[in-house]
Design a protein around this motif. Structure first.
Motif, PDB file in Angstrom:
ATOM      1  N   LEU A 118       9.987  32.114 -28.396  1.00 20.91           N
ATOM      2  CA  LEU A 118      10.510  31.060 -27.521  1.00 20.91           C
ATOM      3  C   LEU A 118      11.888  31.419 -26.981  1.00 20.91           C
ATOM      4  O   LEU A 118      12.188  31.176 -25.806  1.00 20.91           O
ATOM      5  CB  LEU A 118      10.554  29.723 -28.261  1.00 20.91           C
ATOM      6  N   ASP A 119      12.727  32.032 -27.811  1.00 21.12           N
ATOM      7  CA  ASP A 119      14.048  32.469 -27.344  1.00 21.12           C
ATOM      8  C   ASP A 119      13.913  33.520 -26.250  1.00 21.12           C
ATOM      9  O   ASP A 119      14.626  33.483 -25.242  1.00 21.12           O
ATOM     10  CB  ASP A 119      14.873  33.028 -28.506  1.00 21.12           C
ATOM     11  N   ARG A 120      12.998  34.454 -26.430  1.00 24.41           N
ATOM     12  CA  ARG A 120      12.793  35.500 -25.417  1.00 24.41           C
ATOM     13  C   ARG A 120      12.226  34.921 -24.135  1.00 24.41           C
ATOM     14  O   ARG A 120      12.616  35.313 -23.038  1.00 24.41           O
ATOM     15  CB  ARG A 120      11.889  36.597 -25.964  1.00 24.41           C
ATOM     16  N   ILE A 121      11.306  33.974 -24.260  1.00 18.30           N
ATOM     17  CA  ILE A 121      10.737  33.328 -23.071  1.00 18.30           C
ATOM     18  C   ILE A 121      11.827  32.582 -22.321  1.00 18.30           C
ATOM     19  O   ILE A 121      11.910  32.659 -21.087  1.00 18.30           O
ATOM     20  CB  ILE A 121       9.571  32.395 -23.464  1.00 18.30           C
ATOM     21  N   ASP A 122      12.682  31.854 -23.033  1.00 17.65           N
ATOM     22  CA  ASP A 122      13.790  31.137 -22.393  1.00 17.65           C
ATOM     23  C   ASP A 122      14.700  32.099 -21.633  1.00 17.65           C
ATOM     24  O   ASP A 122      15.101  31.833 -20.502  1.00 17.65           O
ATOM     25  CB  ASP A 122      14.610  30.359 -23.425  1.00 17.65           C
ATOM     26  N   ALA A 123      15.029  33.225 -22.258  1.00 15.12           N
ATOM     27  CA  ALA A 123      15.898  34.212 -21.614  1.00 15.12           C
ATOM     28  C   ALA A 123      15.244  34.773 -20.348  1.00 15.12           C
ATOM     29  O   ALA A 123      15.901  34.929 -19.316  1.00 15.12           O
ATOM     30  CB  ALA A 123      16.235  35.340 -22.584  1.00 15.12           C
ATOM     31  N   LEU A 124      13.956  35.055 -20.418  1.00 17.62           N
ATOM     32  CA  LEU A 124      13.250  35.583 -19.248  1.00 17.62           C
ATOM     33  C   LEU A 124      13.158  34.553 -18.135  1.00 17.62           C
ATOM     34  O   LEU A 124      13.280  34.893 -16.949  1.00 17.62           O
ATOM     35  CB  LEU A 124      11.849  36.065 -19.650  1.00 17.62           C
ATOM     36  N   GLU A 125      12.942  33.292 -18.494  1.00 17.93           N
ATOM     37  CA  GLU A 125      12.887  32.237 -17.477  1.00 17.93           C
ATOM     38  C   GLU A 125      14.234  32.093 -16.774  1.00 17.93           C
ATOM     39  O   GLU A 125      14.282  31.930 -15.551  1.00 17.93           O
ATOM     40  CB  GLU A 125      12.458  30.913 -18.101  1.00 17.93           C
ATOM     41  N   LYS A 126      15.331  32.182 -17.512  1.00 18.41           N
ATOM     42  CA  LYS A 126      16.661  32.107 -16.910  1.00 18.41           C
ATOM     43  C   LYS A 126      16.898  33.291 -15.982  1.00 18.41           C
ATOM     44  O   LYS A 126      17.425  33.137 -14.879  1.00 18.41           O
ATOM     45  CB  LYS A 126      17.734  32.063 -17.994  1.00 18.41           C
ATOM     46  N   ARG A 127      16.496  34.466 -16.437  1.00 20.35           N
ATOM     47  CA  ARG A 127      16.682  35.667 -15.605  1.00 20.35           C
ATOM     48  C   ARG A 127      15.860  35.574 -14.327  1.00 20.35           C
ATOM     49  O   ARG A 127      16.341  35.913 -13.247  1.00 20.35           O
ATOM     50  CB  ARG A 127      16.289  36.899 -16.414  1.00 20.35           C
ATOM     51  N   LEU A 128      14.627  35.117 -14.433  1.00 19.92           N
ATOM     52  CA  LEU A 128      13.772  34.958 -13.260  1.00 19.92           C
ATOM     53  C   LEU A 128      14.375  33.952 -12.291  1.00 19.92           C
ATOM     54  O   LEU A 128      14.371  34.171 -11.077  1.00 19.92           O
ATOM     55  CB  LEU A 128      12.364  34.534 -13.677  1.00 19.92           C
ATOM     56  N   ALA A 129      14.905  32.853 -12.807  1.00 20.51           N
ATOM     57  CA  ALA A 129      15.532  31.851 -11.947  1.00 20.51           C
ATOM     58  C   ALA A 129      16.718  32.446 -11.184  1.00 20.51           C
ATOM     59  O   ALA A 129      16.906  32.164  -9.994  1.00 20.51           O
ATOM     60  CB  ALA A 129      15.974  30.652 -12.777  1.00 20.51           C
ATOM     61  N   GLU A 130      17.508  33.292 -11.846  1.00 21.93           N
ATOM     62  CA  GLU A 130      18.634  33.952 -11.187  1.00 21.93           C
ATOM     63  C   GLU A 130      18.154  34.869 -10.063  1.00 21.93           C
ATOM     64  O   GLU A 130      18.718  34.889  -8.977  1.00 21.93           O
ATOM     65  CB  GLU A 130      19.447  34.764 -12.194  1.00 21.93           C
ATOM     66  N   VAL A 131      17.112  35.633 -10.361  1.00 16.44           N
ATOM     67  CA  VAL A 131      16.575  36.558  -9.353  1.00 16.44           C
ATOM     68  C   VAL A 131      16.025  35.779  -8.161  1.00 16.44           C
ATOM     69  O   VAL A 131      16.286  36.113  -7.005  1.00 16.44           O
ATOM     70  CB  VAL A 131      15.486  37.466  -9.964  1.00 16.44           C
ATOM     71  N   GLU A 132      15.266  34.740  -8.438  1.00 19.69           N
ATOM     72  CA  GLU A 132      14.689  33.943  -7.354  1.00 19.69           C
ATOM     73  C   GLU A 132      15.765  33.242  -6.541  1.00 19.69           C
ATOM     74  O   GLU A 132      15.630  33.079  -5.333  1.00 19.69           O
ATOM     75  CB  GLU A 132      13.685  32.946  -7.908  1.00 19.69           C
ATOM     76  N   ALA A 133      16.832  32.806  -7.185  1.00 24.62           N
ATOM     77  CA  ALA A 133      17.907  32.108  -6.479  1.00 24.62           C
ATOM     78  C   ALA A 133      18.685  33.051  -5.562  1.00 24.62           C
ATOM     79  O   ALA A 133      19.080  32.675  -4.467  1.00 24.62           O
ATOM     80  CB  ALA A 133      18.860  31.450  -7.477  1.00 24.62           C
ATOM     81  N   SER A 134      18.888  34.281  -6.024  1.00 21.65           N
ATOM     82  CA  SER A 134      19.690  35.205  -5.224  1.00 21.65           C
ATOM     83  C   SER A 134      18.851  35.941  -4.192  1.00 21.65           C
ATOM     84  O   SER A 134      19.338  36.268  -3.123  1.00 21.65           O
ATOM     85  CB  SER A 134      20.407  36.208  -6.123  1.00 21.65           C
ATOM     86  N   GLY A 135      17.620  36.234  -4.497  1.00 21.97           N
ATOM     87  CA  GLY A 135      16.750  36.933  -3.559  1.00 21.97           C
ATOM     88  C   GLY A 135      17.235  38.329  -3.224  1.00 21.97           C
ATOM     89  O   GLY A 135      18.126  38.872  -3.875  1.00 21.97           O
ATOM     90  N   LEU A 136      16.681  38.883  -2.195  1.00 15.27           N
ATOM     91  CA  LEU A 136      17.072  40.208  -1.725  1.00 15.27           C
ATOM     92  C   LEU A 136      18.069  40.053  -0.589  1.00 15.27           C
ATOM     93  O   LEU A 136      17.970  39.133   0.207  1.00 15.27           O
ATOM     94  CB  LEU A 136      15.850  40.984  -1.241  1.00 15.27           C
ATOM     95  N   ARG A 137      19.026  40.966  -0.516  1.00 16.00           N
ATOM     96  CA  ARG A 137      20.032  40.937   0.538  1.00 16.00           C
ATOM     97  C   ARG A 137      20.059  42.294   1.235  1.00 16.00           C
ATOM     98  O   ARG A 137      20.396  43.295   0.607  1.00 16.00           O
ATOM     99  CB  ARG A 137      21.409  40.633  -0.058  1.00 16.00           C
ATOM    100  N   PHE A 138      19.680  42.314   2.505  1.00 14.64           N
ATOM    101  CA  PHE A 138      19.720  43.566   3.254  1.00 14.64           C
ATOM    102  C   PHE A 138      21.152  43.825   3.686  1.00 14.64           C
ATOM    103  O   PHE A 138      21.784  43.000   4.341  1.00 14.64           O
ATOM    104  CB  PHE A 138      18.800  43.513   4.478  1.00 14.64           C
ATOM    105  N   LEU A 139      21.677  44.987   3.324  1.00 13.23           N
ATOM    106  CA  LEU A 139      23.075  45.310   3.591  1.00 13.23           C
ATOM    107  C   LEU A 139      23.251  46.523   4.492  1.00 13.23           C
ATOM    108  O   LEU A 139      24.356  47.062   4.600  1.00 13.23           O
ATOM    109  CB  LEU A 139      23.823  45.518   2.267  1.00 13.23           C
TER     110      LEU A 139
END
Length: 99
Positions: free
Chosen positions: A25-46
């Motif tokens: 459950l701790d690992r799942i929570d950590a992965l869910e937080k990481r996924l939320a960060e990735v989805e929130a920031s998305g890709l940025r073309f520079l």
């Protein structure tokens, strides 16, 4: 005093099961937080990769005709294709026919 091996075994099994479930459950929570960060920031073309720029995870650049995405924060001079900080998105191919 006699040792009740069945009772002891049951206690050990329950303790291990609880530990494994809590760890999972701790690992799942950590992965869910990481996924939320990735989805929130998305890709940025520079644009075109520049040697003197620090890039963040999710930065997308072109280098020598190919497109790359940063898998983690990069330091200057970590060129796409020369280190494991970048993943190839689209490889440069042969020039296409002009229609």
């Amino acid at each position: 005093m006699t040792l009740d091996t069945k009772a002891f075994s049951d206690v050990v099994a329950a303790t291990v099961k609880e530990y494994v479930q809590r760890e999972a459950l701790d690992r799942i929570d950590a992965l869910e937080k990481r996924l939320a960060e990735v989805e929130a920031s998305g890709l940025r073309f520079l644009g075109v990769w520049q040697r003197a720029v620090d890039y963040r995870r999710g930065s997308v650049v072109t280098s020598e005709g190919s497109s790359w995405v940063a898998l983690k924060a990069t330091s200057p001079a970590e060129k796409p294709g020369d280190c494991d900080a970048w993943a190839l998105v689209a490889q440069r191919g042969r020039d296409g026919r002009v229609a």
